[in-house]
Design an enzyme around this catalytic site. Structure first.
Site, PDB file in Angstrom:
ATOM      1  N   LYS A 172       0.849  -1.198   0.000  1.00 55.17           N
ATOM      2  CA  LYS A 172       0.000   0.000   0.000  1.00 55.17           C
ATOM      3  C   LYS A 172       0.885   1.249   0.000  1.00 55.17           C
ATOM      4  O   LYS A 172       1.912   1.275   0.704  1.00 55.17           O
ATOM      5  CB  LYS A 172      -0.911  -0.033   1.238  1.00 55.17           C
ATOM      6  CG  LYS A 172      -1.981   1.047   1.275  1.00 55.17           C
ATOM      7  CD  LYS A 172      -2.888   0.914   2.509  1.00 55.17           C
ATOM      8  CE  LYS A 172      -4.003   1.940   2.514  1.00 55.17           C
ATOM      9  NZ  LYS A 172      -4.909   1.830   3.671  1.00 55.17           N
ATOM     10  N   SER A 181     -10.018   2.151   2.550  1.00 52.56           N
ATOM     11  CA  SER A 181      -9.067   2.857   1.729  1.00 52.56           C
ATOM     12  C   SER A 181      -8.063   1.943   1.033  1.00 52.56           C
ATOM     13  O   SER A 181      -7.413   2.371   0.084  1.00 52.56           O
ATOM     14  CB  SER A 181      -8.289   3.857   2.587  1.00 52.56           C
ATOM     15  OG  SER A 181      -7.495   3.197   3.549  1.00 52.56           O
ATOM     16  N   SER A 185     -10.547  -0.081   6.821  1.00 55.71           N
ATOM     17  CA  SER A 185      -9.899  -0.061   5.503  1.00 55.71           C
ATOM     18  C   SER A 185      -9.206  -1.340   5.074  1.00 55.71           C
ATOM     19  O   SER A 185      -8.754  -1.428   3.931  1.00 55.71           O
ATOM     20  CB  SER A 185      -8.888   1.073   5.436  1.00 55.71           C
ATOM     21  OG  SER A 185      -9.558   2.273   5.203  1.00 55.71           O
TER      22      SER A 185
HETATM   23  N1  GLN Z   1     -13.521   4.651   5.688  1.00 54.68           N
HETATM   24  C1  GLN Z   1     -12.983   5.118   6.931  1.00 54.68           C
HETATM   25  C2  GLN Z   1     -12.544   6.548   6.795  1.00 54.68           C
HETATM   26  O1  GLN Z   1     -12.679   7.080   5.756  1.00 54.68           O
HETATM   27  C3  GLN Z   1     -11.871   4.240   7.390  1.00 54.68           C
HETATM   28  C4  GLN Z   1     -10.624   4.475   6.655  1.00 54.68           C
HETATM   29  C5  GLN Z   1      -9.502   3.628   7.142  1.00 54.68           C
HETATM   30  O2  GLN Z   1      -9.718   2.634   7.838  1.00 54.68           O
HETATM   31  N2  GLN Z   1      -8.292   4.037   6.818  1.00 54.68           N
HETATM   32  O3  GLN Z   1     -12.057   7.128   7.699  1.00 54.68           O
END
Ligand code: GLN
Length: 491
Positions: free
Chosen positions: A78, A158, A182
């Site tokens: 990532k 994400s 995410s």
């Molecule tokens: N979708 C969540 C957010 O936008 C979690 C994102 C994540 O876990 N990095 O904050």
């Protein structure tokens, strides 16, 4: 010869040991697959030369009988993880050109164990999002499509690039991070396995910070066993991260096959949310039956503060983000947009460098931390967080070993479908996952079925602190019952 990209990590490990194929052959097969899958946009940068060099070194170690636990295994990383000399920009414009002179602890452990890097994976900008649509590098296409449809679907976020690359056979497994879901939500959207370990299990050092008290690294993989193999290499104490736990790392793979006989699996009534599609409910019922048939006892539990988790998360996470992202000012790294004085330079750089969603989070975070609002929002959210944690502690103290819930309230949705809706619609994706981050617990998403359009759906298991082993054991029971899910190739 069968396509080498189809093998799991466990199969590659056996194949290398038997000399069925070489690490170089496997790396080359992946390089070709990545080249042919540009339309998915899963990779921001591919690193084929690096992969070839590492694979050659792996073959040399394999020949000498000195193979590490991940010897020759090709991985995608990532873009949030700093990798020395290679693109590490959290999929943001503001980090343009940043190539760190250091390596994150987690990735350095993967290379220590013999893994091969294929490149850097797309993601939501600074890991903020649930659809991979906030990336400066554009959206990622889910390798899955609904039956009879050509409509592009999101892979979740994400870690959307990580999940799409694993599902699309563009890496054997990938690193990911999870602040509010995410790892687990994109895994559920792509028919892959994703585990967010206990907070502190993996070092955060060298991972671009979003919300430091919630962020955790973990793997996305094709099987529960592969996730266990990956997590072992990623875990461990790191003096460079004071929140990393000084605990031995168990042999997670050994927990596979342990089964769930005699375990008490909690079913929280608060996770049956209004308006949840019937097929999510059916999936949950099926999951319960599989665990019961395998010898677990199901117990109804209550986690009464669940309904406050999402609003509290969307105060705590932006608050920490606003503080973490203050460092991107055009002075130290990445983009710089000049101005008449230093303040103008900061403003121009941040205005040009951050995307809409990131700006929204910075503004929310700055607001909830400001004098006069701090007590009303931030302090309250922290209190709610404690109550959420206590809910879990209570059920674990009553003898519950793990908790079964759906992973997401729906299957993957169309690219663009939510981008136009209010941001709150998008935030609702995390309804089943954020509690786990707020409480610092481990959670795994395992593919468990398909919806009526033929798209994968996942179940989530939540464990006691530092008891990922039970999640692997129970996750394997689900995988055995549900089978594996592989998309039809259309790219
Ligand atoms: N979708 C969540 C957010 O936008 C979690 C994102 C994540 O876990 N990095 O904050």
């Amino acid at each position: 010869m069968t396509d080498l990209t189809q093998h799991t990590i466990a199969e590659l490990r056996d194949g290398f040991a038997r000399r069925d194929f070489s690490a170089v052959e496997v790396a080359e097969a992946y390089t070709r697959a990545i080249e042919a899958a540009k339309v998915l946009n899963a990779y921001i940068v591919a690193t084929p030369e690096l992969a070839l060099d590492q694979a050659k070194a792996s073959d040399a170690r394999l020949a000498k009988g000195e193979a590490g636990p991940l010897e020759g295994i090709p991985l995608g990383i990532k873009d949030l993880f700093c990798t020395r000399g290679v693109h590490s920009q959290a999929a943001s414009h503001i980090l343009d050109g940043f190539k760190p002179p250091y390596e994150s602890t987690v990735t350095s452990q993967l290379w220590r164990d013999g893994a091969v890097m294929l490149g850097k994976l797309n993601m939501d900008e600074f890991a903020m999002g649930s659809s991979n649509e906030t990336s400066f590098y554009g959206p990622v296409a889910n390798p899955w499509r609904a039956d009879g449809s050509n409509q592009a679907l999101v892979p979740g976020g994400s870690s959307g690039g990580s999940a799409a690359a694993v599902a699309g056979m563009l890496c054997a497994a990938a690193t990911a991070t999870d602040t509010g879901g995410s790892i687990r939500q994109p895994a559920a959207f792509t028919g892959t396995v994703g585990i967010k370990p206990t907070y502190g299990r993996c070092s955060r050092w060298g991972i671009v910070a979003f919300a430091s008290s919630l962020d955790q690294a973990g793997p996305i993989a094709r099987t529960v066993r592969d996730a266990a193999i990956m997590l072992k290499s990623m875990s461990g104490n790191d003096p460079k991260d004071t929140t990393s736990a000084d605990l031995p790392v168990p042999d997670f793979e050994a927990a596979i096959g342990r089964g769930v006989k005699g375990l008490r699996i909690g079913i929280p009534k608060e996770y049956r949310v209004d308006g949840m599609p019937g097929e999510i409910d059916n999936l949950w019922e099926e999951g319960k039956a599989w665990l019961r048939d395998a010898g677990a006892t199901l117990v109804d539990i209550s986690l009464p503060h669940t309904r406050y988790a999402l609003p509290a998360y969307y105060i705590v996470a932006p608050a920490e983000a606003s503080s973490n992202l203050a460092r991107y000012d055009g002075v130290r790294y990445g983009l710089r947009v000049p101005g008449n004085d230093v303040i103008a330079m900061y403003e121009n750089t941040r205005a040009a460098g951050f995307g809409r969603e990131v700006k929204r989070r910075i503004m929310i975070g700055t607001y909830v931390l400001s004098a006069g609002y701090y007590d009303a929002y931030y302090l309250r959210a922290q209190k709610v967080r404690t109550l959420i944690k206590r809910d879990f502690e209570t059920v674990f103290a009553e003898g519950v070993d793990a908790i079964l819930t759906p992973a997401t309230p729906s299957a993957a949705f169309e690219v663009g479908a939510m981008a136009t809706a209010s941001p709150i619609e998008m935030y609702l994706n995390d309804i089943f996952t954020v509690t786990v981050n707020m409480a610092g617990l481990p959670g795994i998403a395992v593919p468990a079925g398909k919806d009526r359009r033929g798209l994968p759906l996942g179940l989530q298991l939540i464990g006691r602190p530092f008891d990922e082993e039970t999640l692997f054991a129970a996750g394997q029971v689900i995988e055995n019952a549900a089978g594996r899910f592989t998309p039809e190739r259309w790219w």
